[in-house]
Design a protein around this motif. Structure first.
Motif: not given
Length: 221
Positions: A39-45, A65-66, A91-101, A121-123
């Protein structure tokens, strides 16, 4: 002489047929077997990504798989069983994901073959969390009774906390509270309500004029 020209013409026609055949087959080879829709190509933390896919046929099994593309690290995997319609929220959890592709890969066992497609997608960094505090009664006056066995005055007040992010209230934010002074107590853990608000109760046994310090830390849900 004429016979040689015929052979050249046949070779040219044959080469043209082979070339046309390759052009016709190439799209069939490279065309995706299904499409992974985000639903989007960029997702915030701290944000959420919607993943959808419709697979052909009736897969015996499907899996989502992500993967962190830069690190080639699997961040999330889920087996969905024999389904050809995929719809889930990640869910793009802040304690798991980092900024990137990142890549969302959907694989399925159809017949005797495993088919797989992906979408990227980018975070990026989300809005910072903001905490505001307000003390109900910041200046408390108490009196000690020197003739009493209890040589201190019991005082108390409430601290109102509000947690926002990008101007929006944050529901279920966790507040960790510490009172740094002796002979004091405080509500050490509270959670914000639907309006991003919470109430903290503070008490002390005061023996002298003193400024007390309370530290509050807000953590996103």
């Amino acid at each position: 002489m004429g016979h040689g020209m015929d052979n050249k013409a046949k070779v040219a026609v044959l080469l043209n047929l082979v070339f046309v055949l390759i052009l016709l087959i190439w799209p069939l080879i490279t065309a995706p077997k299904f499409q992974v829709i985000l639903d989007k190509k960029t997702v915030p933390l701290g944000g959420t990504l919607r993943i959808e896919a419709h697979l052909p046929g009736t897969p015996a099994s499907t899996k989502v798989t992500v993967v962190n593309v830069q690190l080639n690290r699997t961040m999330y995997t889920k087996d969905l069983g024999p389904t050809n319609d995929i719809s889930l929220d990640l869910k793009i959890d802040e304690d798991k994901y980092r900024i990137g592709l990142y890549a969302v890969r959907v694989s399925a066992l159809i017949g005797n073959s495993i088919v797989e497609e992906e979408a990227l997608f980018h975070v990026f960094g989300g809005d910072p969390i903001e905490l505001s505090l307000q003390v109900d009664n910041p200046n408390i006056t108490a009196f000690l009774n020197e003739t009493s066995e209890k040589q201190y005055a019991e005082v108390s007040t409430k601290i109102k906390a509000k947690v926002t992010m990008g101007g929006r209230p944050v529901k279920r934010a966790k507040l960790l509270v510490v009172s740094l002074d002796r002979n004091t107590t405080v509500t050490d853990v509270v959670y914000t309500d639907d309006n991003g608000e919470a109430s903290i109760e503070w008490k002390a046994n005061a023996t002298e004029n003193k400024t007390y310090t309370v530290v509050v830390q807000a953590i996103k849900p």
